[in-house]
Scaffold this motif. Structure first.
Motif, mmCIF file in Angstrom:
data_model
loop_
_atom_site.group_PDB
_atom_site.id
_atom_site.type_symbol
_atom_site.label_atom_id
_atom_site.label_comp_id
_atom_site.label_asym_id
_atom_site.label_seq_id
_atom_site.Cartn_x
_atom_site.Cartn_y
_atom_site.Cartn_z
ATOM 1 N N THR A 163 0.813 -1.220 0.000
ATOM 2 C CA THR A 163 0.000 0.000 0.000
ATOM 3 C C THR A 163 0.846 1.270 0.000
ATOM 4 O O THR A 163 0.302 2.358 0.043
ATOM 5 N N GLY A 164 2.165 1.116 -0.015
ATOM 6 C CA GLY A 164 3.061 2.271 -0.013
ATOM 7 C C GLY A 164 4.490 1.814 0.198
ATOM 8 O O GLY A 164 4.776 0.613 0.178
ATOM 9 N N ALA A 165 5.373 2.769 0.441
ATOM 10 C CA ALA A 165 6.779 2.456 0.652
ATOM 11 C C ALA A 165 7.015 1.940 2.073
ATOM 12 O O ALA A 165 6.265 2.240 2.991
ATOM 13 N N GLY A 166 8.042 1.125 2.229
ATOM 14 C CA GLY A 166 8.430 0.635 3.544
ATOM 15 C C GLY A 166 7.745 -0.675 3.914
ATOM 16 O O GLY A 166 6.680 -1.006 3.413
ATOM 17 N N ARG A 167 8.385 -1.410 4.807
ATOM 18 C CA ARG A 167 7.894 -2.733 5.206
ATOM 19 C C ARG A 167 6.551 -2.685 5.910
ATOM 20 O O ARG A 167 5.778 -3.629 5.836
ATOM 21 N N ALA A 168 6.243 -1.596 6.590
ATOM 22 C CA ALA A 168 4.962 -1.491 7.291
ATOM 23 C C ALA A 168 3.784 -1.483 6.321
ATOM 24 O O ALA A 168 2.652 -1.746 6.714
ATOM 25 N N ASN A 169 4.059 -1.188 5.049
ATOM 26 C CA ASN A 169 3.007 -1.121 4.036
ATOM 27 C C ASN A 169 2.959 -2.350 3.136
ATOM 28 O O ASN A 169 2.371 -2.316 2.061
ATOM 29 N N LYS A 170 3.573 -3.445 3.586
ATOM 30 C CA LYS A 170 3.559 -4.702 2.839
ATOM 31 C C LYS A 170 2.995 -5.790 3.755
ATOM 32 O O LYS A 170 3.472 -5.973 4.868
ATOM 33 N N GLY A 171 1.972 -6.487 3.258
ATOM 34 C CA GLY A 171 1.358 -7.533 4.066
ATOM 35 C C GLY A 171 1.102 -8.779 3.248
ATOM 36 O O GLY A 171 1.066 -8.748 2.018
ATOM 37 N N SER A 172 0.918 -9.893 3.960
ATOM 38 C CA SER A 172 0.607 -11.153 3.294
ATOM 39 C C SER A 172 -0.145 -12.062 4.258
ATOM 40 O O SER A 172 -0.151 -11.842 5.464
ATOM 41 N N GLY A 173 -0.768 -13.082 3.677
ATOM 42 C CA GLY A 173 -1.495 -14.050 4.482
ATOM 43 C C GLY A 173 -1.876 -15.251 3.649
ATOM 44 O O GLY A 173 -1.895 -15.200 2.413
ATOM 45 N N THR A 174 -2.191 -16.372 4.331
ATOM 46 C CA THR A 174 -2.559 -17.619 3.685
ATOM 47 C C THR A 174 -3.788 -18.192 4.364
ATOM 48 O O THR A 174 -3.821 -18.302 5.597
ATOM 49 N N THR A 175 -4.779 -18.575 3.569
ATOM 50 C CA THR A 175 -5.975 -19.192 4.134
ATOM 51 C C THR A 175 -5.671 -20.610 4.600
ATOM 52 O O THR A 175 -4.758 -21.246 4.082
ATOM 53 N N PRO A 176 -6.461 -21.133 5.527
ATOM 54 C CA PRO A 176 -6.389 -22.560 5.804
ATOM 55 C C PRO A 176 -6.865 -23.323 4.564
ATOM 56 O O PRO A 176 -7.535 -22.767 3.701
ATOM 57 N N LYS A 177 -6.538 -24.603 4.499
ATOM 58 C CA LYS A 177 -6.988 -25.436 3.372
ATOM 59 C C LYS A 177 -8.472 -25.729 3.474
ATOM 60 O O LYS A 177 -9.011 -25.892 4.567
ATOM 61 N N ALA A 178 -9.099 -25.836 2.313
ATOM 62 C CA ALA A 178 -10.475 -26.327 2.210
ATOM 63 C C ALA A 178 -10.421 -27.550 1.294
ATOM 64 O O ALA A 178 -9.740 -27.533 0.280
ATOM 65 N N CYS A 179 -11.115 -28.598 1.684
ATOM 66 C CA CYS A 179 -11.120 -29.820 0.896
ATOM 67 C C CYS A 179 -12.555 -30.090 0.432
ATOM 68 O O CYS A 179 -13.469 -30.217 1.256
ATOM 69 N N GLY A 180 -12.719 -30.116 -0.892
ATOM 70 C CA GLY A 180 -14.049 -30.268 -1.491
ATOM 71 C C GLY A 180 -14.611 -31.651 -1.361
ATOM 72 O O GLY A 180 -14.052 -32.609 -1.048
#
Length: 129
Positions: free
Chosen positions: A112-129
């Motif tokens: 969302t901007g410069a610097g590490r504070a403006n960088k994010g990530s995430g991973t959902t749990p698995k879903a099994c159909g």
């Protein structure tokens, strides 16, 4: 990792809305916050499934100025999509074929901007159909 022609499915790497697969989308209930290194929430990623198409994909909600990547994984393949600012901060990735019995998860990143504070990530749990 991508698959060769022998394992390719017609919806792999395609847009769920343009193909009509999103018309039968189901929210799997699997979601995660996109957080920076100190835990501030910069957005959310959700994992969706299409009953008609047998596919999964991720959707993010971020600031209108955010950009990043959405990837959906199964144990055998993945598909990624890079998004740019706009669209009200709602973006979705490409699909991966994951019929009944196949597990999938989605990861997302946002800047969302410069610097590490403006960088994010995430991973959902698995879903099994």
């Amino acid at each position: 990792m991508t698959t060769g022609p022998a394992n390719a499915q017609p919806y792999d790497g395609k847009d769920p809305y343009r193909t009509g697969c999103a018309n039968t989308k189901v929210n799997t209930g699997k979601k995660a916050s996109l957080k920076n290194e100190v835990g501030d929430r910069l957005g959310t990623i959700r994992l969706f499934y299409s009953r008609r198409c047998g596919t999964n994909w991720g959707e993010v909600s971020v600031s209108k100025s955010g950009f990043g990547e959405i990837t959906v994984y199964t144990s055998k393949k993945s598909r990624s999509f890079s998004y740019r600012p706009g669209n009200g901060g709602h973006h979705w990735g490409n699909m991966v074929y994951a019929p009944s019995g196949v597990c999938a998860k989605a990861t997302g990143s946002v800047t969302t901007g410069a610097g590490r504070a403006n960088k994010g990530s995430g991973t959902t749990p698995k879903a099994c159909g």
